[in-house]
Design an enzyme around this catalytic site. Structure first.
Site, PDB file in Angstrom:
ATOM      1  N   GLY A  22       0.798  -1.230   0.000  1.00 28.21           N
ATOM      2  CA  GLY A  22       0.000   0.000   0.000  1.00 28.21           C
ATOM      3  C   GLY A  22       0.823   1.269   0.000  1.00 28.21           C
ATOM      4  N   LEU A 101      -4.483  -6.912  -6.614  1.00 24.78           N
ATOM      5  CA  LEU A 101      -4.208  -8.059  -7.487  1.00 24.78           C
ATOM      6  C   LEU A 101      -5.456  -8.905  -7.716  1.00 24.78           C
ATOM      7  CD1 LEU A 101      -0.708  -9.057  -6.090  1.00 24.78           C
ATOM      8  CD2 LEU A 101      -1.257  -7.707  -8.136  1.00 24.78           C
ATOM      9  N   LYS A 102      -6.514  -8.247  -8.158  1.00 21.60           N
ATOM     10  CA  LYS A 102      -7.757  -8.959  -8.455  1.00 21.60           C
ATOM     11  C   LYS A 102      -8.402  -8.210  -9.615  1.00 21.60           C
ATOM     12  CE  LYS A 102     -11.584 -11.079  -6.005  1.00 21.60           C
ATOM     13  NZ  LYS A 102     -12.449 -11.045  -7.162  1.00 21.60           N
ATOM     14  N   HIS A 120       0.365   1.210 -13.080  1.00 18.41           N
ATOM     15  CA  HIS A 120       1.054   0.021 -13.588  1.00 18.41           C
ATOM     16  C   HIS A 120       2.545   0.342 -13.718  1.00 18.41           C
ATOM     17  CE1 HIS A 120       1.259  -3.833 -15.656  1.00 18.41           C
ATOM     18  NE2 HIS A 120       2.168  -3.275 -16.433  1.00 18.41           N
TER      19      HIS A 120
HETATM   20  C1  GRF Z   1       3.033  -0.862  -7.661  1.00 19.02           C
HETATM   21  O1  GRF Z   1       4.329  -1.011  -8.111  1.00 19.02           O
HETATM   22  C2  GRF Z   1       2.073  -0.697  -8.806  1.00 19.02           C
HETATM   23  O2  GRF Z   1       2.668  -0.229  -9.978  1.00 19.02           O
HETATM   24  C3  GRF Z   1       1.573  -2.089  -9.044  1.00 19.02           C
HETATM   25  O3  GRF Z   1       1.589  -2.727  -7.795  1.00 19.02           O
HETATM   26  C4  GRF Z   1       2.538  -2.112  -6.945  1.00 19.02           C
HETATM   27  C5  GRF Z   1       1.854  -1.807  -5.669  1.00 19.02           C
HETATM   28  O4  GRF Z   1       2.743  -1.388  -4.671  1.00 19.02           O
HETATM   29  N1  GRF Z   1       0.275  -2.057  -9.646  1.00 19.02           N
HETATM   30  P1  GRF Z   1       2.188  -0.747  -3.322  1.00 19.02           P
HETATM   31  O5  GRF Z   1       1.244  -1.778  -2.695  1.00 19.02           O
HETATM   32  O6  GRF Z   1       1.493   0.524  -3.673  1.00 19.02           O
HETATM   33  O7  GRF Z   1       3.402  -0.551  -2.460  1.00 19.02           O
END
Ligand code: GRF
Length: 214
Positions: A22, A101-102, A120
């Protein structure tokens, strides 16, 4: 769609969806607190993982949290329907995916069409798509000998990583880079890019179709 106005009486309510650390959610929260992400309240942090580290930060900062375990549901649509009911109950205006991740179903993408963003860790459309996330992205960039990579904020549609691009930052790939080092430098850019793009997007200071390099 909420009306565009610089005189918004109460801030737009943003829900950030996470699955892990996060750190982008925290960067968004910091930007709200320091006034660079305007007219916005971090009204909810959603996670599909009850043990997501980012939930600790949210709870420490008294940000409401909502966790749902996919295993408890018969289908991804049933899952998203329960989520949608919660978002509606809290009058959430915008959703920012940040390491969630969903894959969202049309239940959410339709209800919040044009109001969901994602970050991304590549320069989309390069290194995007269904199985391209996290370390895999950076490993592929290194394996292909790219000289540049970066990060992208885009609008979420039903085509994974393919919605209109709102902003990008470029990061050079260095000879001594490992996946971890590259990921770290890309993330540092993400933490500046995401709040800046959200400020424009939520307050509609720019059309969605124009790509900005922040
Ligand atoms: C980030 O690197 C983002 O680009 C990808 O997932 C990662 C999340 O990291 N979608 P965090 O949970 O914000 O530290």
């Amino acid at each position: 769609m909420p009306p565009a106005s610089f005189e918004q009486a109460s801030p737009y309510k943003l829900a950030v969806f996470i699955s892990g650390t996060g750190s982008n959610m925290q960067a968004i929260h910091h930007a709200i607190l320091d006034g660079t992400l305007t007219n916005t309240e971090l009204a909810l942090v959603v996670s599909n993982k009850a043990d997501a580290l980012g939930l600790d930060y949210a709870r420490q900062h008294l940000i409401p949290t909502f966790t749902l375990d996919a295993k408890e549901f018969d289908s991804p649509e049933d899952y998203d329907q329960v989520l949608l009911t919660e978002l509606n109950a809290l009058n959430i205006d915008f959703i920012a995916l940040a390491g969630y991740l969903k894959i969202l179903t049309p239940i959410l993408t339709t209800a919040y069409e044009g109001r969901i963003t994602n970050i991304h860790p590549s320069l989309l459309p390069a290194y995007g798509g269904k199985n391209m996330f996290g370390a895999k992205v950076h490993a592929s960039v290194l394996a292909n000998g790219e000289h540049f990579t970066g990060c992208t904020v885009h609008v979420v549609t039903d085509d994974i990583d393919s919605g209109p691009v709102l902003g990008q930052r470029t990061v050079p790939v260095l000879a001594e880079d490992t996946v971890e080092r590259l990921a770290q430098r890309v993330q540092a850019e993400e933490h500046e890019l995401y709040p800046a793009v959200l400020d424009s997007f939520i307050n509609q200071a720019q059309p969605v179709s124009s790509i900005e390099n922040y």
